[in-house]
Design an enzyme around this catalytic site. Structure first.
Site, mmCIF file in Angstrom:
data_model
loop_
_atom_site.group_PDB
_atom_site.id
_atom_site.type_symbol
_atom_site.label_atom_id
_atom_site.label_comp_id
_atom_site.label_asym_id
_atom_site.label_seq_id
_atom_site.Cartn_x
_atom_site.Cartn_y
_atom_site.Cartn_z
ATOM 1 N N ASP A 35 0.822 -1.198 0.000
ATOM 2 C CA ASP A 35 0.000 0.000 0.000
ATOM 3 C C ASP A 35 0.861 1.255 0.000
ATOM 4 O OD1 ASP A 35 -1.993 -1.762 0.137
ATOM 5 O OD2 ASP A 35 -2.646 -1.272 2.180
ATOM 6 N N ASP A 39 0.920 4.410 -2.509
ATOM 7 C CA ASP A 39 0.764 5.801 -2.086
ATOM 8 C C ASP A 39 1.823 6.708 -2.694
ATOM 9 O OD1 ASP A 39 -1.379 5.059 -0.626
ATOM 10 O OD2 ASP A 39 -0.305 4.948 1.294
ATOM 11 N N LYS A 118 -26.781 -14.275 -5.397
ATOM 12 C CA LYS A 118 -27.537 -13.037 -5.492
ATOM 13 C C LYS A 118 -27.171 -12.154 -4.305
ATOM 14 C CE LYS A 118 -32.160 -11.238 -6.183
ATOM 15 N NZ LYS A 118 -31.989 -10.110 -5.254
ATOM 16 N N ARG A 139 -30.822 2.235 -9.904
ATOM 17 C CA ARG A 139 -31.793 1.529 -10.729
ATOM 18 C C ARG A 139 -33.047 2.370 -10.942
ATOM 19 N NH1 ARG A 139 -35.990 -1.544 -10.462
ATOM 20 N NH2 ARG A 139 -36.175 -3.232 -11.965
ATOM 21 N N GLU A 180 -23.913 -4.614 -8.736
ATOM 22 C CA GLU A 180 -24.476 -4.497 -7.400
ATOM 23 C C GLU A 180 -23.402 -3.891 -6.490
ATOM 24 O OE1 GLU A 180 -27.499 -5.808 -7.585
ATOM 25 O OE2 GLU A 180 -28.185 -6.082 -5.518
ATOM 26 N N LYS A 323 -34.500 -17.861 -4.162
ATOM 27 C CA LYS A 323 -34.214 -17.251 -2.870
ATOM 28 C C LYS A 323 -33.983 -18.315 -1.805
ATOM 29 C CE LYS A 323 -34.852 -12.793 -3.650
ATOM 30 N NZ LYS A 323 -35.678 -12.008 -2.792
ATOM 31 N N CYS A 417 -31.012 7.105 33.516
ATOM 32 C CA CYS A 417 -30.309 5.860 33.209
ATOM 33 C C CYS A 417 -30.923 4.694 33.990
ATOM 34 C CB CYS A 417 -28.836 6.018 33.583
ATOM 35 S SG CYS A 417 -27.904 4.491 33.461
ATOM 36 N N CYS A 441 -21.555 4.687 36.985
ATOM 37 C CA CYS A 441 -22.766 3.991 36.561
ATOM 38 C C CYS A 441 -22.473 2.491 36.583
ATOM 39 C CB CYS A 441 -23.131 4.457 35.159
ATOM 40 S SG CYS A 441 -24.475 3.540 34.406
HETATM 41 ZN ZN LIG Z 1 -25.891 5.287 34.129
#
Ligand SMILES: [Zn+2]
Length: 675
Positions: A35, A39, A118, A139, A180, A323, A417, A441
């Site tokens: 890569d 670059d 498909k 489409r 697609e 399907k 909460c 919490c």
């Molecule tokens: Zn909380």
């Protein structure tokens, strides 16, 4: 300054090189260069084009994200109609289709079909003019779609110019192809995880994510999403008849030569029996494919036969989509509860009367957020349809109003909460509510500790979800650092504990104190800091104190750390509570060994590729070991690779390495060299 002839030649040479490497990467899946080398080529072309704007062509590889955001979508008419497909839901439907084909063609011998999976993606139409991408459209209604040229150009897999090479001498002056656009399942999960962490609305499924990413006015957003494309259809061209193959399969092969990606699972089969076999083969592969599919498409392979068969209004008579059976089920929502994530986001979850869907028992489904609850108008006690797709969390798709009698009141957004009663906030533009109490919490504390002790973090055995909850409930731990203050007498009398199990747990907590800097950084659970980033930080800072004092600018300087992650890291180490936590953990005796780059190792300074799986370590663990020994671990084989480390089921990288005469090491050889 005017460009010289040499500059023009260099621009042409670079453009061709970049196109070729992009093709090898995206279409053939056989990258030839790193890569970083890519670059360098790209940057060189970019700077030449900046210096000499007259050399910049519309289809230059640098022009993928050139256009500015649009104010709206234009309409585009397709050259020929984009047909939809008839569906077959059973083997009988498929057999009937084959019978109709034979009847209409008045033949008795087996018909040749071109078959492919498909994809559950977004259909697009691409126009090439003189070999260059001219327009792209959705489409739409099959005749007119929306102009998405600016976004399609950002897909690395879409050639801006068709390839010309030894194999293909002619390119049609106009060409229309259908395909697609999709997002791979793993990328889909990453996008949603990120959206959830940012308290934004996640996408319901990969198709929605692809459609939402494609239908953007700003191409920069599209460019940031990992969209892919397979071309599966031919819309027409002005080439002389004899240059276009006379069947679907060969047409696809020609597309591939032009640089258009096609689905590698595509095959031709003869006769209905082979069609059914192909379906079973794809169905059994379904979960292993990197993208979601919902069936198999069969097309009569021969174009002449296709023409003889014609179409009915919108669907061709020569193709059908078989399907997969829908993996849906119907059940009752017992209750709707609210889960609090590690970073405080509140997710509504439906507790379901257990139901079997596609062979798996499902007892809860995500409702994502309150917009989704409003959209579905889902309430406790409702009868709902749920859907399971691939290994994505099951979803509620709709309420069955016929069966949902005596409905309960609408679900209200909680004001506080559910775990700590703290006030909830909604980030600007975000769909999810958040509790900002952090480790105060209890629900967030459970998640924070679960992450802290997990295998790839501090790796503390014997601290499962239930025990963590118990410790928090019994006030044995109120913060991460309390883990290191637990004494045997605190837990020995708790339910499920005895002398042996409590001393084991204390021992495994103690053992975890000796750890690596990278594991510790990862364990802290900083937003956007996964294992790779943690290792990266550890290598660059070599000590937690230095990391705690680093500026945002210095963080951005590091390879692979973007401004967003840099912001989160900097915020974390500027926060009073985090600073206290880290200091306390160190006072409690945590020893964080920095990654030692061992220059005496055989791997020092070497470029290494890893493939396959191993029994003694995961690929990630191996990678870490190699980096620590001064190696550079890369993803693709090139002439610069020194070693290929090859485990079980190595795939195409092994043959590539043999081709290039690169030394291959097996698991045992690596273990010997590592020690
Ligand atoms: Zn909380």
């Amino acid at each position: 300054m005017k460009p010289k002839k040499a500059d023009q030649l260099q621009v042409e040479k670079l453009s061709t090189l970049i196109r070729t490497h992009s093709y090898k990467y995206h279409v053939l899946d056989e990258p030839e260069i790193e890569d970083s080398e890519y670059d360098v080529l790209f940057q060189e072309l970019l700077s030449l084009e900046e210096r000499f704007p007259e050399l910049l062509s519309k289809s230059s590889p640098t022009q993928r994200v050139g256009s500015k955001p649009l104010s709206g979508f234009k309409k585009i008419s397709h050259g020929s109609q984009m047909l939809s497909l008839d569906n077959a839901f059973s083997i009988k439907d498929l057999e009937d289709f084959d019978k109709r084909v034979k009847e209409r063609l008045a033949i008795e011998e087996d018909v040749e079909y071109c078959c492919e999976p498909k994809l559950d993606g977004v259909a697009v139409n691409l126009f090439y003019k003189n070999g260059a991408l001219d327009k792209a459209a959705t489409r739409g209604d099959g005749t007119v779609g929306e102009d998405i040229t600016h976004n399609i150009k950002t897909l690395p897999a879409v050639p801006l110019e068709l390839l010309r090479n030894k194999e293909v001498t002619t390119i049609p002056t106009s060409l229309e192809v259908r395909g697609e656009v999709f997002i791979e399942s793993s990328e889909f999960k990453k996008i949603n995880k990120k959206l959830e962490e940012e308290a934004k609305k996640p996408f319901a499924n990969p198709r929605n994510a692809a459609a939402g990413s494609l239908r953007q006015l700003d191409p920069k957003i599209t460019a940031s999403r990992p969209l892919k494309l397979f071309i599966h259809g031919y819309g027409g061209s002005d080439s002389p008849h004899e240059e276009i193959p006379n069947n679907q399969f060969e047409m696809l092969q020609l597309f591939k030569k032009w640089g258009l990606p096609i689905n590698p699972e595509t095959e031709t089969v003869r006769g209905i029996k082979s069609c059914i076999e192909y379906f079973s083969k794809i169905e059994s592969k379904r979960n292993a494919l990197p993208y979601e599919i919902d069936g198999v498409v069969y097309k009569v392979n021969n174009f002449n036969l296709q023409q003889r068969m014609g179409k009915v209004t919108r669907a061709p008579r020569w193709a059908v989509a078989r399907k997969f059976p829908a993996e849906t089920g119907k059940t009752v929502i017992n209750s709707i509860s609210f889960q609090v994530g590690r970073l405080g986001s509140i997710t509504p979850v439906a507790d379901l009367e257990p139901v079997k869907v596609g062979g798996v028992t499902i007892s809860n489904a995500s409702l994502h957020n309150f917009d989704e609850i409003d959209r579905l108008d889902v309430r406790e006690g409702d009868v709902v349809i749920i859907k399971r797709a691939g290994d994505v969390i099951p979803q509620v798709t709709k309420v069955d109003l016929k069966d949902s009698v005596k409905r309960k009141p609408k679900i209200k957004q909680p004001k506080t909460c559910p775990s700590c009663n703290g006030e909830l906030f909604r980030d600007e533009g975000a769909a999810a509510l958040r509790c900002l109490k952090g480790q105060e919490c209890p629900a967030q504390l459970v998640e924070v500790i679960k992450h802290f002790v997990s295998r790839n973090a501090m790796n503390i055995d014997g601290l499962g979800d239930k025990i963590i909850r118990l410790f928090i409930e019994k006030k044995i731990i109120k913060s991460v650092s309390d883990l290191y203050k637990i004494k045997e007498e605190d837990i020995i009398s708790l339910e499920g504990f005895g002398p042996k199990s409590s001393s084991n747990l204390i021992e495994s907590i103690k053992t975890s104190k000796d750890t690596s800097l990278q594991r510790f950084i990862y364990a802290l659970g900083i937003r956007e800091v996964g294992e790779a980033t943690a290792l990266n930080l550890a290598i660059n800072f070599n000590g937690i104190k230095r990391l705690m004092e680093v500026s945002k600018e210095d963080l951005i300087e590091i390879n692979d750390i973007g401004p967003v992650a840099a912001g989160f890291i900097h915020d974390y180490f500027s926060d009073k509570n985090s600073i206290e936590l880290v200091n306390e953990l160190i006072l409690l005796g945590l020893k964080l060994s920095p990654p030692q780059t061992d220059n005496s190792s055989k791997f020092s300074g070497k470029t290494i590729v890893i493939t396959g799986s191993f029994t003694s370590f995961s690929r990630n663990e191996l990678k870490e070991q190699l980096i620590v020994r001064g190696a550079k671990v890369t993803s693709s084989i090139s002439t610069k690779t020194d070693f290929l480390i090859s485990g079980e089921k190595p795939g195409s990288k092994l043959s590539k390495a043999e081709e290039l005469n690169i030394k291959t090491l097996n698991e045992q050889e690596v273990i010997d060299l590592l020690n």
